[in-house]
Design an enzyme around this catalytic site. Sequence first.
Site, PDB file in Angstrom:
ATOM      1  N   LYS A  22       0.832  -1.215   0.000  1.00 39.24           N
ATOM      2  CA  LYS A  22       0.000   0.000   0.000  1.00 39.24           C
ATOM      3  C   LYS A  22       0.864   1.261   0.000  1.00 39.24           C
ATOM      4  CE  LYS A  22      -2.883   0.950   3.628  1.00 39.24           C
ATOM      5  NZ  LYS A  22      -2.623   2.297   4.168  1.00 39.24           N
ATOM      6  N   SER A  23       1.868   1.314   0.858  1.00 45.40           N
ATOM      7  CA  SER A  23       2.714   2.522   0.936  1.00 45.40           C
ATOM      8  C   SER A  23       3.428   2.761  -0.388  1.00 45.40           C
ATOM      9  CB  SER A  23       3.768   2.355   2.030  1.00 45.40           C
ATOM     10  OG  SER A  23       3.149   2.364   3.278  1.00 45.40           O
ATOM     11  N   ARG A  27       3.001   5.944  -3.410  1.00 43.01           N
ATOM     12  CA  ARG A  27       4.166   6.677  -3.937  1.00 43.01           C
ATOM     13  C   ARG A  27       4.354   6.417  -5.423  1.00 43.01           C
ATOM     14  NH1 ARG A  27       4.107   5.711   1.380  1.00 43.01           N
ATOM     15  NH2 ARG A  27       5.405   6.922   2.792  1.00 43.01           N
ATOM     16  N   GLY A  94      -4.907   8.166   5.372  1.00 43.02           N
ATOM     17  CA  GLY A  94      -3.976   9.111   5.987  1.00 43.02           C
ATOM     18  C   GLY A  94      -2.780   9.375   5.081  1.00 43.02           C
ATOM     19  N   ASP A 318       2.017  -0.829  12.030  1.00 39.59           N
ATOM     20  CA  ASP A 318       0.721  -1.337  11.546  1.00 39.59           C
ATOM     21  C   ASP A 318       0.460  -2.785  11.969  1.00 39.59           C
ATOM     22  OD1 ASP A 318       0.171   1.077  10.372  1.00 39.59           O
ATOM     23  OD2 ASP A 318       0.877   0.478   8.384  1.00 39.59           O
ATOM     24  N   ARG A 349      -6.177   2.255  17.993  1.00 42.84           N
ATOM     25  CA  ARG A 349      -5.941   0.808  17.913  1.00 42.84           C
ATOM     26  C   ARG A 349      -5.565   0.203  19.266  1.00 42.84           C
ATOM     27  NH1 ARG A 349      -3.066   0.525  11.954  1.00 42.84           N
ATOM     28  NH2 ARG A 349      -5.023   0.631  10.811  1.00 42.84           N
ATOM     29  N   ARG A 394      -7.436  -2.958   9.764  1.00 46.71           N
ATOM     30  CA  ARG A 394      -6.487  -3.879  10.398  1.00 46.71           C
ATOM     31  C   ARG A 394      -7.073  -4.522  11.663  1.00 46.71           C
ATOM     32  NH1 ARG A 394      -2.332  -3.305   6.972  1.00 46.71           N
ATOM     33  NH2 ARG A 394      -1.835  -1.193   6.335  1.00 46.71           N
TER      34      ARG A 394
HETATM   35  C1  S3P Z   1       2.434   4.940   6.080  1.00 47.85           C
HETATM   36  C2  S3P Z   1       3.038   5.269   7.256  1.00 47.85           C
HETATM   37  C3  S3P Z   1       2.519   4.877   8.594  1.00 47.85           C
HETATM   38  C4  S3P Z   1       1.533   3.724   8.506  1.00 47.85           C
HETATM   39  C5  S3P Z   1       0.541   3.905   7.390  1.00 47.85           C
HETATM   40  C6  S3P Z   1       1.241   4.080   6.049  1.00 47.85           C
HETATM   41  C7  S3P Z   1       3.020   5.432   4.832  1.00 47.85           C
HETATM   42  O1  S3P Z   1       1.867   5.997   9.161  1.00 47.85           O
HETATM   43  O2  S3P Z   1       0.855   3.570   9.733  1.00 47.85           O
HETATM   44  O3  S3P Z   1      -0.324   2.782   7.324  1.00 47.85           O
HETATM   45  O4  S3P Z   1       2.631   4.950   3.745  1.00 47.85           O
HETATM   46  O5  S3P Z   1       3.864   6.335   4.893  1.00 47.85           O
HETATM   47  P1  S3P Z   1       2.704   7.111   9.955  1.00 47.85           P
HETATM   48  O6  S3P Z   1       3.730   7.575   9.032  1.00 47.85           O
HETATM   49  O7  S3P Z   1       1.766   8.207  10.319  1.00 47.85           O
HETATM   50  O8  S3P Z   1       3.238   6.391  11.153  1.00 47.85           O
END
Ligand code: S3P
Length: 438
Positions: A22-23, A27, A94, A318, A349, A394
Amino acid sequence: MKIIVRKITKPLMGEVTIPGDKSISHRAIIIPSISKGKTIITNLLESEDVKNTINSLKALGVKIIKKNNKIIIYGKGLNSLKKSNKNLYFGNSGTTARLLTGLLASQPFKTKIFGDKSLSKRPMDRIINPMIKMGAKFEHRNKKLPYTIIGKNYLNNINYKILNPSSQIKSGIVLACLNTNGLSKIYEKSITRDHTEIMLKNFKSDIKIKKKNRLKIISIKGRKELKPSNITVPGDFSSASFFIVAALLIKDSRISIKNINLNPTRTGLLLALKKMNANIDIRNIRKLNGEKVGDIYVKYSQLKGCNLNRYVAPTMIDEYPILSIAAANAKTVSKFYGLEELKIKESNRLLSIKKNLDKFGVKCNIKNNSITINPKLRNIKYKKIIINSNKDHRIAMSFFIMGLLSNNEVIIKDAQYIKTSFPKFINEFKKIGVKVLN
Ligand code: S3P
Protein backbone atom coordinates in the site's frame (compact mmCIF):
# COMPACT_ATOMS: atom_id res chain seq x y z
CA MET A 1 -21.26 -5.72 5.98
CA LYS A 2 -20.48 -8.37 8.59
CA ILE A 3 -18.43 -11.57 8.46
CA ILE A 4 -19.11 -14.63 10.60
CA VAL A 5 -16.03 -16.67 11.56
CA ARG A 6 -15.92 -20.07 13.25
CA LYS A 7 -13.10 -22.16 14.70
CA ILE A 8 -10.99 -23.87 12.05
CA THR A 9 -10.32 -27.57 12.60
CA LYS A 10 -7.88 -28.18 9.73
CA PRO A 11 -4.39 -26.74 9.17
CA LEU A 12 -3.84 -23.90 6.65
CA MET A 13 -1.97 -25.28 3.65
CA GLY A 14 -0.66 -23.84 0.38
CA GLU A 15 0.53 -20.65 -1.23
CA VAL A 16 -1.06 -17.25 -0.63
CA THR A 17 -0.98 -14.33 -3.09
CA ILE A 18 -0.54 -10.97 -1.40
CA PRO A 19 -1.42 -7.78 -3.32
CA GLY A 20 0.99 -4.88 -3.91
CA ASP A 21 2.32 -2.85 -0.99
CA LYS A 22 0.00 0.00 0.00
CA SER A 23 2.71 2.52 0.94
CA ILE A 24 4.72 1.87 -2.23
CA SER A 25 1.54 1.98 -4.37
CA HIS A 26 0.64 5.51 -3.16
CA ARG A 27 4.17 6.68 -3.94
CA ALA A 28 4.10 4.85 -7.29
CA ILE A 29 1.18 7.09 -8.30
CA ILE A 30 2.38 10.37 -6.81
CA ILE A 31 6.06 10.41 -7.84
CA PRO A 32 5.53 9.47 -11.53
CA SER A 33 2.74 12.09 -11.71
CA ILE A 34 5.30 14.87 -11.11
CA SER A 35 8.14 13.34 -13.13
CA LYS A 36 8.73 14.16 -16.79
CA GLY A 37 7.58 11.31 -19.05
CA LYS A 38 5.89 7.90 -19.01
CA THR A 39 6.01 5.36 -16.15
CA ILE A 40 4.57 1.83 -16.34
CA ILE A 41 3.52 0.30 -13.01
CA THR A 42 3.05 -3.44 -12.46
CA ASN A 43 1.20 -5.03 -9.50
CA LEU A 44 -0.18 -1.76 -8.12
CA LEU A 45 -2.52 -2.32 -5.15
CA GLU A 46 -6.06 -1.54 -6.31
CA SER A 47 -7.65 -0.86 -2.93
CA GLU A 48 -9.94 1.98 -1.81
CA ASP A 49 -7.05 4.04 -0.36
CA VAL A 50 -4.94 3.84 -3.51
CA LYS A 51 -7.99 4.56 -5.72
CA ASN A 52 -8.42 7.83 -3.80
CA THR A 53 -4.82 8.80 -4.63
CA ILE A 54 -5.32 7.91 -8.32
CA ASN A 55 -8.60 9.85 -8.57
CA SER A 56 -7.02 12.89 -6.90
CA LEU A 57 -4.08 13.03 -9.30
CA LYS A 58 -6.43 12.57 -12.27
CA ALA A 59 -8.47 15.54 -10.97
CA LEU A 60 -5.19 17.50 -10.82
CA GLY A 61 -4.75 16.98 -14.56
CA VAL A 62 -2.47 13.92 -14.70
CA LYS A 63 -3.16 11.33 -17.42
CA ILE A 64 -3.36 7.91 -15.75
CA ILE A 65 -4.65 4.89 -17.67
CA LYS A 66 -4.96 1.14 -17.14
CA LYS A 67 -3.80 -1.18 -19.92
CA ASN A 68 -3.33 -4.98 -19.74
CA ASN A 69 -3.42 -4.90 -15.94
CA LYS A 70 -0.70 -2.25 -15.78
CA ILE A 71 -1.08 1.38 -14.82
CA ILE A 72 0.53 3.96 -17.11
CA ILE A 73 1.21 7.49 -15.90
CA TYR A 74 2.15 10.37 -18.19
CA GLY A 75 3.89 12.94 -15.98
CA LYS A 76 4.65 16.47 -17.12
CA GLY A 77 7.07 17.68 -14.47
CA LEU A 78 7.32 19.15 -10.98
CA ASN A 79 5.27 22.21 -11.84
CA SER A 80 2.64 20.68 -14.05
CA LEU A 81 -0.35 19.97 -11.81
CA LYS A 82 -3.57 21.89 -12.63
CA LYS A 83 -6.14 23.31 -10.20
CA SER A 84 -8.86 20.70 -9.65
CA ASN A 85 -12.40 21.79 -10.46
CA LYS A 86 -13.75 19.66 -7.59
CA ASN A 87 -12.81 19.13 -3.96
CA LEU A 88 -10.51 16.13 -3.50
CA TYR A 89 -11.85 13.17 -1.48
CA PHE A 90 -9.28 11.02 0.36
CA GLY A 91 -11.69 8.59 2.08
CA ASN A 92 -9.96 6.71 4.92
CA SER A 93 -6.42 7.32 3.68
CA GLY A 94 -3.98 9.11 5.99
CA THR A 95 -1.15 8.52 3.51
CA THR A 96 -3.04 10.31 0.70
CA ALA A 97 -3.88 13.21 3.04
CA ARG A 98 -0.36 13.79 4.41
CA LEU A 99 1.54 13.22 1.16
CA LEU A 100 -0.80 15.27 -1.03
CA THR A 101 -0.86 18.13 1.47
CA GLY A 102 2.91 18.39 0.98
CA LEU A 103 2.63 18.06 -2.78
CA LEU A 104 -0.18 20.63 -3.13
CA ALA A 105 1.48 23.15 -0.80
CA SER A 106 4.12 23.60 -3.52
CA GLN A 107 1.67 24.07 -6.43
CA PRO A 108 0.40 27.61 -7.19
CA PHE A 109 -3.36 27.12 -6.64
CA LYS A 110 -6.04 26.44 -4.04
CA THR A 111 -7.26 22.91 -3.31
CA LYS A 112 -9.97 21.89 -0.85
CA ILE A 113 -9.52 18.37 0.56
CA PHE A 114 -11.78 16.18 2.71
CA GLY A 115 -12.03 12.62 4.00
CA ASP A 116 -14.33 10.20 5.83
CA LYS A 117 -15.25 10.44 9.52
CA SER A 118 -12.14 8.62 10.75
CA LEU A 119 -9.71 10.68 8.62
CA SER A 120 -11.42 13.92 9.72
CA LYS A 121 -10.47 13.12 13.33
CA ARG A 122 -6.78 12.46 12.66
CA PRO A 123 -4.09 15.06 13.44
CA MET A 124 -2.99 17.12 10.44
CA ASP A 125 -1.14 19.88 12.32
CA ARG A 126 2.00 17.73 11.98
CA ILE A 127 2.01 18.36 8.20
CA ILE A 128 0.27 21.76 8.13
CA ASN A 129 2.85 23.35 10.49
CA PRO A 130 5.96 22.61 8.39
CA MET A 131 4.07 23.66 5.22
CA ILE A 132 3.21 27.03 6.82
CA LYS A 133 6.90 27.41 7.71
CA MET A 134 7.74 26.88 4.05
CA GLY A 135 5.31 29.60 2.94
CA ALA A 136 2.05 27.78 2.13
CA LYS A 137 -1.26 28.98 3.60
CA PHE A 138 -4.30 27.08 4.84
CA GLU A 139 -7.99 27.76 5.45
CA HIS A 140 -8.86 25.36 8.25
CA ARG A 141 -10.74 24.78 11.47
CA ASN A 142 -8.52 23.28 14.22
CA LYS A 143 -5.99 21.91 11.68
CA LYS A 144 -8.10 18.86 10.80
CA LEU A 145 -9.79 17.81 7.56
CA PRO A 146 -11.60 19.31 5.68
CA TYR A 147 -9.30 22.22 4.80
CA THR A 148 -8.08 24.28 1.86
CA ILE A 149 -4.43 24.36 0.87
CA ILE A 150 -3.33 27.67 -0.66
CA GLY A 151 -0.22 26.51 -2.43
CA LYS A 152 2.69 28.48 -3.80
CA ASN A 153 5.30 27.81 -6.45
CA TYR A 154 8.82 27.54 -5.09
CA LEU A 155 8.22 27.47 -1.35
CA ASN A 156 11.02 28.48 1.03
CA ASN A 157 13.54 25.76 1.70
CA ILE A 158 13.47 24.37 5.22
CA ASN A 159 15.59 22.82 7.97
CA TYR A 160 13.12 20.69 9.88
CA LYS A 161 13.31 18.28 12.80
CA ILE A 162 10.46 15.76 12.61
CA LEU A 163 8.82 15.49 16.00
CA ASN A 164 6.65 12.38 15.58
CA PRO A 165 7.94 9.08 14.19
CA SER A 166 5.90 9.30 10.97
CA SER A 167 6.84 8.40 7.44
CA GLN A 168 3.72 10.15 6.14
CA ILE A 169 4.92 13.47 7.57
CA LYS A 170 8.50 12.94 6.39
CA SER A 171 7.24 12.06 2.91
CA GLY A 172 4.84 15.03 2.73
CA ILE A 173 7.70 17.42 3.58
CA VAL A 174 10.07 15.71 1.12
CA LEU A 175 7.49 16.10 -1.68
CA ALA A 176 7.09 19.81 -0.88
CA CYS A 177 10.89 20.24 -0.94
CA LEU A 178 11.11 18.90 -4.51
CA ASN A 179 9.53 22.07 -5.92
CA THR A 180 11.41 24.48 -3.66
CA ASN A 181 14.33 26.84 -4.26
CA GLY A 182 17.60 25.81 -2.59
CA LEU A 183 18.64 23.04 -0.22
CA SER A 184 16.33 21.61 2.46
CA LYS A 185 17.33 19.35 5.33
CA ILE A 186 15.01 17.03 7.24
CA TYR A 187 16.13 15.47 10.51
CA GLU A 188 14.49 12.22 11.59
CA LYS A 189 15.10 10.90 15.11
CA SER A 190 13.50 7.48 14.78
CA ILE A 191 13.79 5.56 11.56
CA THR A 192 10.49 5.19 9.69
CA ARG A 193 9.67 3.52 6.36
CA ASP A 194 11.84 4.96 3.59
CA HIS A 195 9.98 4.06 0.39
CA THR A 196 9.78 7.75 -0.66
CA GLU A 197 13.55 8.21 -0.42
CA ILE A 198 14.23 4.95 -2.31
CA MET A 199 11.80 5.81 -5.14
CA LEU A 200 13.07 9.38 -5.47
CA LYS A 201 16.64 8.07 -5.83
CA ASN A 202 15.44 5.80 -8.64
CA PHE A 203 13.78 8.84 -10.26
CA LYS A 204 17.14 10.71 -10.16
CA SER A 205 16.07 13.35 -7.67
CA ASP A 206 18.84 15.32 -5.94
CA ILE A 207 18.34 13.60 -2.57
CA LYS A 208 21.09 12.55 -0.16
CA ILE A 209 20.79 10.50 3.04
CA LYS A 210 23.22 10.54 5.97
CA LYS A 211 22.90 8.47 9.14
CA LYS A 212 24.48 9.40 12.48
CA ASN A 213 23.64 6.79 15.14
CA ARG A 214 19.84 6.97 15.41
CA LEU A 215 19.58 10.30 13.54
CA LYS A 216 18.88 10.38 9.82
CA ILE A 217 19.47 13.54 7.75
CA ILE A 218 17.77 13.86 4.37
CA SER A 219 19.09 16.65 2.10
CA ILE A 220 17.12 17.65 -1.00
CA LYS A 221 18.01 20.21 -3.63
CA GLY A 222 14.76 21.46 -5.09
CA ARG A 223 13.64 22.09 -8.68
CA LYS A 224 15.45 19.15 -10.24
CA GLU A 225 13.03 17.44 -12.66
CA LEU A 226 12.45 13.71 -11.99
CA LYS A 227 13.24 11.08 -14.61
CA PRO A 228 10.65 8.26 -14.93
CA SER A 229 11.58 4.70 -14.08
CA ASN A 230 9.16 1.76 -14.38
CA ILE A 231 7.99 0.27 -11.10
CA THR A 232 7.01 -3.25 -10.04
CA VAL A 233 5.28 -3.08 -6.66
CA PRO A 234 6.26 -5.99 -4.34
CA GLY A 235 3.68 -7.70 -2.07
CA ASP A 236 2.65 -5.90 1.11
CA PHE A 237 4.36 -7.25 4.27
CA SER A 238 1.62 -5.73 6.44
CA SER A 239 -1.06 -7.67 4.51
CA ALA A 240 1.09 -10.82 4.63
CA SER A 241 1.33 -10.51 8.43
CA PHE A 242 -2.26 -11.78 8.92
CA PHE A 243 -1.40 -15.01 7.09
CA ILE A 244 1.94 -15.36 8.88
CA VAL A 245 0.32 -15.15 12.32
CA ALA A 246 -2.64 -17.36 11.32
CA ALA A 247 -0.28 -20.12 10.08
CA LEU A 248 1.83 -19.87 13.25
CA LEU A 249 -1.23 -20.28 15.47
CA ILE A 250 -3.35 -22.88 13.63
CA LYS A 251 -2.08 -26.37 14.40
CA ASP A 252 0.03 -28.11 11.73
CA SER A 253 -0.28 -25.25 9.20
CA ARG A 254 2.35 -24.76 6.52
CA ILE A 255 2.13 -21.89 4.03
CA SER A 256 4.30 -19.91 1.63
CA ILE A 257 3.99 -16.26 0.62
CA LYS A 258 6.10 -15.08 -2.32
CA ASN A 259 7.43 -11.70 -3.57
CA ILE A 260 6.99 -9.76 -0.36
CA ASN A 261 8.61 -6.41 0.39
CA LEU A 262 11.11 -6.94 3.22
CA ASN A 263 12.38 -3.39 3.60
CA PRO A 264 13.97 -3.48 7.09
CA THR A 265 12.06 -0.32 8.10
CA ARG A 266 8.89 -2.46 7.81
CA THR A 267 9.73 -5.92 9.14
CA GLY A 268 9.98 -5.46 12.92
CA LEU A 269 7.21 -8.06 13.24
CA LEU A 270 9.55 -10.79 11.95
CA LEU A 271 12.03 -10.05 14.73
CA ALA A 272 9.24 -9.98 17.31
CA LEU A 273 7.81 -13.32 16.12
CA LYS A 274 11.29 -14.89 16.10
CA LYS A 275 11.62 -13.84 19.77
CA MET A 276 8.30 -15.61 20.34
CA ASN A 277 9.72 -18.86 18.91
CA ALA A 278 8.16 -18.65 15.43
CA ASN A 279 9.27 -20.99 12.68
CA ILE A 280 9.61 -18.56 9.73
CA ASP A 281 12.06 -18.99 6.89
CA ILE A 282 12.96 -16.24 4.40
CA ARG A 283 14.31 -17.35 1.02
CA ASN A 284 15.20 -15.94 -2.38
CA ILE A 285 16.13 -12.46 -1.10
CA ARG A 286 16.65 -9.95 -3.94
CA LYS A 287 16.32 -6.26 -4.84
CA LEU A 288 13.44 -4.81 -6.85
CA ASN A 289 13.53 -1.08 -7.71
CA GLY A 290 15.88 -0.58 -4.76
CA GLU A 291 13.52 -2.39 -2.33
CA LYS A 292 14.44 -5.66 -0.55
CA VAL A 293 12.08 -8.50 -1.57
CA GLY A 294 11.87 -12.21 -0.63
CA ASP A 295 9.69 -15.28 -0.10
CA ILE A 296 8.31 -16.21 3.33
CA TYR A 297 7.71 -19.79 4.56
CA VAL A 298 5.74 -20.26 7.77
CA LYS A 299 5.11 -23.38 9.90
CA TYR A 300 2.88 -23.81 12.94
CA SER A 301 4.85 -23.01 16.11
CA GLN A 302 4.17 -22.97 19.83
CA LEU A 303 4.60 -19.29 20.61
CA LYS A 304 5.71 -17.78 23.89
CA GLY A 305 5.24 -14.12 24.90
CA CYS A 306 7.86 -11.38 24.46
CA ASN A 307 8.74 -7.84 25.53
CA LEU A 308 9.33 -5.20 22.86
CA ASN A 309 10.91 -1.81 23.53
CA ARG A 310 9.74 1.48 22.03
CA TYR A 311 12.55 1.71 19.45
CA VAL A 312 11.10 -1.11 17.37
CA ALA A 313 7.59 0.41 17.26
CA PRO A 314 8.02 2.46 14.02
CA THR A 315 9.25 -0.66 12.15
CA MET A 316 6.03 -2.53 12.90
CA ILE A 317 3.48 0.15 13.75
CA ASP A 318 0.72 -1.34 11.55
CA GLU A 319 1.35 -4.85 12.86
CA TYR A 320 0.52 -4.40 16.58
CA PRO A 321 -3.14 -5.48 16.13
CA ILE A 322 -2.15 -8.83 14.58
CA LEU A 323 0.85 -9.21 16.94
CA SER A 324 -1.61 -8.83 19.81
CA ILE A 325 -3.57 -11.81 18.48
CA ALA A 326 -0.31 -13.81 18.46
CA ALA A 327 0.37 -12.64 22.04
CA ALA A 328 -3.18 -13.55 23.12
CA ASN A 329 -2.59 -17.13 21.94
CA ALA A 330 0.98 -17.52 23.24
CA LYS A 331 2.06 -19.48 26.34
CA THR A 332 3.28 -16.52 28.41
CA VAL A 333 2.69 -12.78 28.94
CA SER A 334 3.81 -10.09 26.41
CA LYS A 335 4.46 -6.41 26.91
CA PHE A 336 4.87 -3.82 24.15
CA TYR A 337 6.16 -0.29 24.85
CA GLY A 338 6.08 3.05 23.00
CA LEU A 339 2.69 2.79 21.31
CA GLU A 340 1.50 6.43 21.38
CA GLU A 341 1.17 6.54 17.57
CA LEU A 342 -1.23 3.57 17.69
CA LYS A 343 -3.87 5.78 19.29
CA ILE A 344 -4.16 8.01 16.20
CA LYS A 345 -4.40 5.48 13.38
CA GLU A 346 -7.63 4.67 11.48
CA SER A 347 -9.03 4.06 15.00
CA ASN A 348 -7.54 4.19 18.48
CA ARG A 349 -5.94 0.81 17.91
CA LEU A 350 -4.57 0.47 21.44
CA LEU A 351 -8.10 0.70 22.82
CA SER A 352 -9.63 -1.42 20.02
CA ILE A 353 -7.14 -4.22 20.80
CA LYS A 354 -7.91 -4.14 24.53
CA LYS A 355 -11.69 -3.88 24.22
CA ASN A 356 -11.98 -6.67 21.66
CA LEU A 357 -9.49 -9.05 23.34
CA ASP A 358 -11.40 -8.53 26.56
CA LYS A 359 -14.45 -10.16 24.92
CA PHE A 360 -12.42 -13.38 24.56
CA GLY A 361 -11.42 -13.27 28.23
CA VAL A 362 -7.84 -12.20 27.45
CA LYS A 363 -6.63 -9.74 30.02
CA CYS A 364 -4.96 -6.60 28.65
CA ASN A 365 -3.62 -3.72 30.61
CA ILE A 366 -2.85 -0.33 29.05
CA LYS A 367 -0.49 1.89 31.02
CA ASN A 368 0.87 5.11 29.58
CA ASN A 369 1.76 4.02 26.07
CA SER A 370 2.35 0.34 26.71
CA ILE A 371 0.13 -2.73 26.66
CA THR A 372 0.47 -5.98 28.58
CA ILE A 373 -1.32 -9.00 27.15
CA ASN A 374 -1.92 -11.95 29.44
CA PRO A 375 -3.02 -14.94 27.38
CA LYS A 376 -4.58 -16.83 30.29
CA LEU A 377 -8.19 -17.18 29.15
CA ARG A 378 -10.89 -16.40 31.66
CA ASN A 379 -14.29 -18.05 31.34
CA ILE A 380 -16.51 -16.48 28.69
CA LYS A 381 -20.24 -16.92 28.97
CA TYR A 382 -21.40 -15.69 25.57
CA LYS A 383 -21.76 -18.03 22.62
CA LYS A 384 -21.31 -15.26 20.08
CA ILE A 385 -18.68 -12.54 20.22
CA ILE A 386 -19.30 -9.34 18.30
CA ILE A 387 -16.21 -7.45 17.18
CA ASN A 388 -16.52 -3.74 16.75
CA SER A 389 -13.86 -3.02 14.13
CA ASN A 390 -14.36 0.76 14.56
CA LYS A 391 -14.31 0.94 10.76
CA ASP A 392 -10.62 -0.01 10.92
CA HIS A 393 -9.36 -2.53 8.33
CA ARG A 394 -6.49 -3.88 10.40
CA ILE A 395 -8.67 -4.45 13.49
CA ALA A 396 -11.25 -6.30 11.34
CA MET A 397 -8.57 -8.55 9.74
CA SER A 398 -6.77 -9.24 13.05
CA PHE A 399 -9.95 -10.35 14.84
CA PHE A 400 -10.88 -12.51 11.87
CA ILE A 401 -7.77 -14.56 12.82
CA MET A 402 -8.86 -14.57 16.48
CA GLY A 403 -12.21 -15.94 15.26
CA LEU A 404 -10.47 -18.86 13.51
CA LEU A 405 -8.98 -19.85 16.90
CA SER A 406 -11.98 -19.25 19.15
CA ASN A 407 -14.59 -21.73 20.41
CA ASN A 408 -17.17 -18.96 20.07
CA GLU A 409 -18.81 -17.76 16.88
CA VAL A 410 -17.21 -14.40 16.02
CA ILE A 411 -19.06 -11.71 14.10
CA ILE A 412 -16.94 -8.91 12.61
CA LYS A 413 -18.92 -5.71 12.13
CA ASP A 414 -18.10 -3.17 9.36
CA ALA A 415 -15.95 -5.75 7.58
CA GLN A 416 -16.28 -3.80 4.30
CA TYR A 417 -13.44 -1.58 5.59
CA ILE A 418 -11.05 -4.45 4.78
CA LYS A 419 -11.21 -3.10 1.20
CA THR A 420 -9.15 -0.11 2.37
CA SER A 421 -6.00 -2.20 1.97
CA PHE A 422 -6.84 -5.79 0.98
CA PRO A 423 -10.01 -6.34 -1.12
CA LYS A 424 -9.29 -10.08 -1.68
CA PHE A 425 -8.41 -10.91 1.96
CA ILE A 426 -11.26 -13.42 2.46
CA ASN A 427 -10.69 -15.09 -0.94
CA GLU A 428 -7.06 -15.76 -0.08
CA PHE A 429 -8.07 -17.39 3.21
CA LYS A 430 -10.63 -19.53 1.36
CA LYS A 431 -7.83 -20.71 -0.96
CA ILE A 432 -5.88 -22.19 1.98
CA GLY A 433 -8.83 -23.90 3.62
CA VAL A 434 -10.98 -21.39 5.56
CA LYS A 435 -14.79 -21.39 5.37
CA VAL A 436 -16.49 -18.02 5.89
CA LEU A 437 -20.16 -17.03 6.18
CA ASN A 438 -21.50 -13.55 5.48
C1 S3P B 1 2.43 4.94 6.08
C2 S3P B 1 3.04 5.27 7.26
C3 S3P B 1 2.52 4.88 8.59
C4 S3P B 1 1.53 3.72 8.51
C5 S3P B 1 0.54 3.90 7.39
C6 S3P B 1 1.24 4.08 6.05
C7 S3P B 1 3.02 5.43 4.83
O1 S3P B 1 1.87 6.00 9.16
O2 S3P B 1 0.86 3.57 9.73
O3 S3P B 1 -0.32 2.78 7.32
O4 S3P B 1 2.63 4.95 3.74
O5 S3P B 1 3.86 6.33 4.89
P1 S3P B 1 2.70 7.11 9.96
O6 S3P B 1 3.73 7.58 9.03
O7 S3P B 1 1.77 8.21 10.32
O8 S3P B 1 3.24 6.39 11.15
